[in-house]
Write a protein that holds these residues in place. Structure first.
Motif, PDB file in Angstrom:
ATOM      1  N   MET A  65       4.845  10.512   3.989  1.00  0.00           N
ATOM      2  CA  MET A  65       3.550   9.895   3.999  1.00  0.00           C
ATOM      3  C   MET A  65       3.673   8.508   3.381  1.00  0.00           C
ATOM      4  SD  MET A  65       0.023  11.112   2.095  1.00  0.00           S
ATOM      5  CE  MET A  65       0.374  12.791   2.449  1.00  0.00           C
ATOM      6  N   ALA A  66       3.155   7.518   4.037  1.00  0.00           N
ATOM      7  CA  ALA A  66       3.214   6.143   3.532  1.00  0.00           C
ATOM      8  C   ALA A  66       2.169   5.942   2.443  1.00  0.00           C
ATOM      9  CB  ALA A  66       2.966   5.160   4.664  1.00  0.00           C
ATOM     10  N   ARG A  67       2.554   5.236   1.437  1.00  0.00           N
ATOM     11  CA  ARG A  67       1.627   4.933   0.346  1.00  0.00           C
ATOM     12  C   ARG A  67       1.849   3.502  -0.107  1.00  0.00           C
ATOM     13  NH1 ARG A  67      -0.567   9.632  -2.153  1.00  0.00           N
ATOM     14  NH2 ARG A  67       0.475  11.471  -1.420  1.00  0.00           N
ATOM     15  N   PHE A  68       0.804   2.875  -0.575  1.00  0.00           N
ATOM     16  CA  PHE A  68       0.944   1.572  -1.206  1.00  0.00           C
ATOM     17  C   PHE A  68       1.156   1.835  -2.687  1.00  0.00           C
ATOM     18  CE2 PHE A  68      -0.046  -1.300   2.106  1.00  0.00           C
ATOM     19  CZ  PHE A  68      -0.959  -0.664   2.925  1.00  0.00           C
ATOM     20  N   GLU A  69       2.070   1.124  -3.299  1.00  0.00           N
ATOM     21  CA  GLU A  69       2.297   1.270  -4.725  1.00  0.00           C
ATOM     22  C   GLU A  69       1.280   0.415  -5.465  1.00  0.00           C
ATOM     23  OE1 GLU A  69       2.996   2.621  -7.982  1.00  0.00           O
ATOM     24  OE2 GLU A  69       4.392   3.396  -6.499  1.00  0.00           O
ATOM     25  N   MET A  70       0.316   1.082  -6.094  1.00  0.00           N
ATOM     26  CA  MET A  70      -0.780   0.380  -6.758  1.00  0.00           C
ATOM     27  C   MET A  70      -0.437  -0.037  -8.184  1.00  0.00           C
ATOM     28  SD  MET A  70      -3.009   0.229  -4.575  1.00  0.00           S
ATOM     29  CE  MET A  70      -4.430   0.832  -3.773  1.00  0.00           C
ATOM     30  N   LEU A  71       0.688   0.451  -8.708  1.00  0.00           N
ATOM     31  CA  LEU A  71       0.987   0.185 -10.097  1.00  0.00           C
ATOM     32  C   LEU A  71       1.918  -1.018 -10.276  1.00  0.00           C
ATOM     33  CD1 LEU A  71       1.498   3.869 -11.231  1.00  0.00           C
ATOM     34  CD2 LEU A  71      -0.560   2.469 -11.400  1.00  0.00           C
ATOM     35  N   ILE A  94      -6.761  -4.387   0.592  1.00  0.00           N
ATOM     36  CA  ILE A  94      -5.726  -3.364   0.457  1.00  0.00           C
ATOM     37  C   ILE A  94      -6.353  -1.977   0.430  1.00  0.00           C
ATOM     38  CG2 ILE A  94      -3.999  -2.404  -1.126  1.00  0.00           C
ATOM     39  CD1 ILE A  94      -3.427  -5.364  -1.947  1.00  0.00           C
ATOM     40  N   LEU A  95      -7.414  -1.826  -0.327  1.00  0.00           N
ATOM     41  CA  LEU A  95      -8.090  -0.534  -0.429  1.00  0.00           C
ATOM     42  C   LEU A  95      -8.717  -0.134   0.902  1.00  0.00           C
ATOM     43  CD1 LEU A  95      -9.646  -1.222  -3.917  1.00  0.00           C
ATOM     44  CD2 LEU A  95      -7.723   0.303  -3.432  1.00  0.00           C
ATOM     45  N   PHE A  96      -9.267  -1.104   1.626  1.00  0.00           N
ATOM     46  CA  PHE A  96      -9.812  -0.862   2.959  1.00  0.00           C
ATOM     47  C   PHE A  96      -8.711  -0.348   3.887  1.00  0.00           C
ATOM     48  CE2 PHE A  96     -10.576  -2.305   7.300  1.00  0.00           C
ATOM     49  CZ  PHE A  96     -11.791  -1.726   7.560  1.00  0.00           C
ATOM     50  N   GLU A  97      -7.531  -0.972   3.825  1.00  0.00           N
ATOM     51  CA  GLU A  97      -6.415  -0.543   4.671  1.00  0.00           C
ATOM     52  C   GLU A  97      -5.985   0.885   4.344  1.00  0.00           C
ATOM     53  OE1 GLU A  97      -5.058  -1.763   7.435  1.00  0.00           O
ATOM     54  OE2 GLU A  97      -6.629  -3.268   7.313  1.00  0.00           O
ATOM     55  N   LEU A  98      -6.030   1.261   3.073  1.00  0.00           N
ATOM     56  CA  LEU A  98      -5.740   2.654   2.712  1.00  0.00           C
ATOM     57  C   LEU A  98      -6.755   3.592   3.368  1.00  0.00           C
ATOM     58  CD1 LEU A  98      -4.777   2.302  -1.044  1.00  0.00           C
ATOM     59  CD2 LEU A  98      -3.323   3.187   0.784  1.00  0.00           C
ATOM     60  N   GLY A 148      -5.079   8.384  10.588  1.00  0.00           N
ATOM     61  CA  GLY A 148      -3.825   9.124  10.588  1.00  0.00           C
ATOM     62  C   GLY A 148      -2.615   8.244  10.825  1.00  0.00           C
ATOM     63  N   ARG A 149      -2.750   6.976  10.484  1.00  0.00           N
ATOM     64  CA  ARG A 149      -1.647   6.016  10.641  1.00  0.00           C
ATOM     65  C   ARG A 149      -0.609   6.263   9.544  1.00  0.00           C
ATOM     66  NH1 ARG A 149      -4.235   0.838  10.225  1.00  0.00           N
ATOM     67  NH2 ARG A 149      -3.858   0.961   8.000  1.00  0.00           N
ATOM     68  N   ASP A 150       0.573   6.722   9.932  1.00  0.00           N
ATOM     69  CA  ASP A 150       1.675   7.018   9.008  1.00  0.00           C
ATOM     70  C   ASP A 150       1.393   8.196   8.075  1.00  0.00           C
ATOM     71  OD1 ASP A 150       3.158   4.865  10.039  1.00  0.00           O
ATOM     72  OD2 ASP A 150       2.255   3.471   8.618  1.00  0.00           O
ATOM     73  N   CYS A 151       0.392   8.992   8.387  1.00  0.00           N
ATOM     74  CA  CYS A 151       0.051  10.163   7.578  1.00  0.00           C
ATOM     75  C   CYS A 151      -0.890  11.045   8.400  1.00  0.00           C
ATOM     76  CB  CYS A 151      -0.632   9.755   6.272  1.00  0.00           C
ATOM     77  SG  CYS A 151      -2.234   8.951   6.493  1.00  0.00           S
ATOM     78  N   GLY A 152      -1.262  12.169   7.849  1.00  0.00           N
ATOM     79  CA  GLY A 152      -2.251  13.002   8.524  1.00  0.00           C
ATOM     80  C   GLY A 152      -3.651  12.449   8.302  1.00  0.00           C
ATOM     81  N   VAL A 153      -4.552  12.717   9.230  1.00  0.00           N
ATOM     82  CA  VAL A 153      -5.946  12.313   9.053  1.00  0.00           C
ATOM     83  C   VAL A 153      -6.519  13.091   7.866  1.00  0.00           C
ATOM     84  CG1 VAL A 153      -8.259  12.325  10.080  1.00  0.00           C
ATOM     85  CG2 VAL A 153      -6.267  11.734  11.481  1.00  0.00           C
TER      86      VAL A 153
END
Length: 88
Positions: free
Chosen positions: A1-7, A22-26, A33-38
């Protein structure tokens, strides 16, 4: 699962527009379901946080998404958003 590193260093110093984007894109990632499950709960959470940071589009999509969610799921998304906002 793709994640943005927020830290990463400097994230807290970014302008609110950049944060909201960035938060909108998450939210979009989980909603589509882009790069992850819906995951509607996660999508609502990120759209909610992006809306708080000033994204009008996130507020619109959060509202649309809410129409297809149960009250229990909405409550969980709101709790998750509140928890994230408290810790970040």
């Amino acid at each position: 699962m793709a994640r943005f590193e927020m830290l990463e260093a400097g994230f807290g110093d970014m302008g609110s527009t950049a944060q909201a984007d960035i938060l909108f894109e998450l939210g979009m990632m989980y909603a589509t379901g882009r790069d992850c499950g819906v995951d509607s709960i996660a999508a609502h959470k990120w759209f909610n946080i992006a809306a708080i940071k000033g994204s009008n589009r996130a507020a619109e999509l959060r509202s649309e998404l809410s129409q297809s969610m149960s009250k229990t799921d909405i409550a969980k998304a709101l709790r998750d958003a509140r928890e994230w906002m408290t810790t970040h």
